[in-house]
Structures are given as C-alpha cells and as structure tokens.
Enzyme design. Structure first.
Site, PDB file in Angstrom:
ATOM      1  N   ASN A 146      -5.091  11.613  11.237  1.00  0.00           N
ATOM      2  CA  ASN A 146      -4.604  11.843  12.593  1.00  0.00           C
ATOM      3  C   ASN A 146      -5.563  12.820  13.244  1.00  0.00           C
ATOM      4  O   ASN A 146      -5.699  13.967  12.792  1.00  0.00           O
ATOM      5  CB  ASN A 146      -3.177  12.391  12.563  1.00  0.00           C
TER       6      ASN A 146
ATOM      7  N   ARG B 116      -1.666  10.882   4.220  1.00  0.00           N
ATOM      8  CA  ARG B 116      -2.296  11.529   5.368  1.00  0.00           C
ATOM      9  C   ARG B 116      -3.360  12.479   4.855  1.00  0.00           C
ATOM     10  O   ARG B 116      -3.095  13.273   3.948  1.00  0.00           O
ATOM     11  CB  ARG B 116      -1.256  12.284   6.191  1.00  0.00           C
TER      12      ARG B 116
ATOM     13  N   GLU C  85      -3.682   3.549   1.694  1.00  0.00           N
ATOM     14  CA  GLU C  85      -4.026   3.664   3.105  1.00  0.00           C
ATOM     15  C   GLU C  85      -4.236   5.147   3.382  1.00  0.00           C
ATOM     16  O   GLU C  85      -3.302   5.936   3.290  1.00  0.00           O
ATOM     17  CB  GLU C  85      -2.898   3.132   3.989  1.00  0.00           C
TER      18      GLU C  85
ATOM     19  N   GLU D  80      -2.257  10.966 -11.473  1.00  0.00           N
ATOM     20  CA  GLU D  80      -2.166  10.926 -12.928  1.00  0.00           C
ATOM     21  C   GLU D  80      -3.151   9.893 -13.425  1.00  0.00           C
ATOM     22  O   GLU D  80      -3.158   8.745 -12.976  1.00  0.00           O
ATOM     23  CB  GLU D  80      -0.760  10.554 -13.378  1.00  0.00           C
TER      24      GLU D  80
ATOM     25  N   HIS E   5       0.830  -1.196   0.000  1.00  0.00           N
ATOM     26  CA  HIS E   5       0.000   0.000   0.000  1.00  0.00           C
ATOM     27  C   HIS E   5       0.872   1.257   0.000  1.00  0.00           C
ATOM     28  O   HIS E   5       2.061   1.194   0.295  1.00  0.00           O
ATOM     29  CB  HIS E   5      -0.968   0.032   1.188  1.00  0.00           C
TER      30      HIS E   5
ATOM     31  N   HIS F 191       3.232  11.559  -7.546  1.00  0.00           N
ATOM     32  CA  HIS F 191       1.821  11.309  -7.793  1.00  0.00           C
ATOM     33  C   HIS F 191       1.520   9.818  -7.722  1.00  0.00           C
ATOM     34  O   HIS F 191       2.414   8.993  -7.750  1.00  0.00           O
ATOM     35  CB  HIS F 191       1.397  11.864  -9.165  1.00  0.00           C
TER      36      HIS F 191
END
Length: 134
Positions: free
Chosen positions: A60, A9, A56, A126, A5, A74
């Site tokens: 936070n 964030r 993922e 992209e 993965h 990207h």
C-alpha cells in the site's frame, strides 16, 4: 475448492520480492500496479497458479510498516535441507532482509526437522525438511 493465495502486506515490495525469490527460491508469477488506488501487488510461488497456492505480496503506497498482531501464525514451506535454507537466509540478510529465529532441529516431541525464519516484514515462515521416500 482450493486455496488460491495468501495475502501479506509488505512495507517494501522490491525487498519482499527479493527475499521470496532470491532467498527462498520462489518465482515471480505476475505484478499488478494500481497507482490510482495507491497499491501494488506481486504474486510469488513455486509453481503454476493454476495448480498451486501462491503468496500475494501487497504494498500500500506510503505504508512502510505494519503491526502484525497475534492472530497470524506462519507460512510453511517444504525444503530439501532445512540447515542449508537457514544458511541462505543468513547469507542474504544484508541484501534482502530476513533472519533465522529457530535453528534447524527436530520438532518438539518428534523427528521432523524444522526451523523458523522471518521475512523482512517480520512474517514467520516454518521450514520443514522433506522426508526421504524410504
């Protein structure tokens, strides 16, 4: 070995999940809530985590914005029709965020059709048009 993965964030997990599932057509694979550690995760992708890489999305708690820096480039996604994918991003922008930053067209010096969009947190994606199997 294989890539499992890529972690991004995000400032709002629901908005990010909405963009990747509702606009880019990924599926929500699973969620993890860690209130004591003050973070939440959502894994999204196009196929099984057993065989393909996923994103993922990490929220936070209490952090609604990140400086993206200059090191990240990207995420690339293959689509059937780049122009149509750009229209989906535009149509969903008010609800899910995101924007088109480079319209569909051939890559410089080549014939592959690409476009660039940004997700609600500003990550670049992209879009690469699938080549027909002549």
């Amino acid at each position: 070995m294989r890539i499992l993965h890529t972690m991004l964030r995000v400032g709002n997990l629901e908005r990010a999940v909405g963009f990747y599932t509702g606009v880019l057509g990924m599926k929500l694979m699973r969620r993890t809530e860690r209130p004591e550690q003050r973070y939440s995760l959502a894994f999204v992708g196009y196929g099984s985590e057993d065989t393909g890489a996923v994103l993922e999305l990490t929220y936070n708690h209490g952090v609604d914005r990140y400086e993206l820096g200059t090191a990240f480039g990207h995420v690339a996604i293959e689509v059937d029709d780049v122009a149509a994918a750009c229209e989906r991003v535009r149509a969903a922008a008010a609800r899910h965020g995101g924007r088109v930053t480079r319209e569909a067209g051939p890559v410089k010096g080549g014939t592959t059709v690409i476009a660039f969009v940004e997700d609600p947190d500003g990550y670049k994606i992209e879009l690469i048009e699938r080549r027909s199997a002549d």
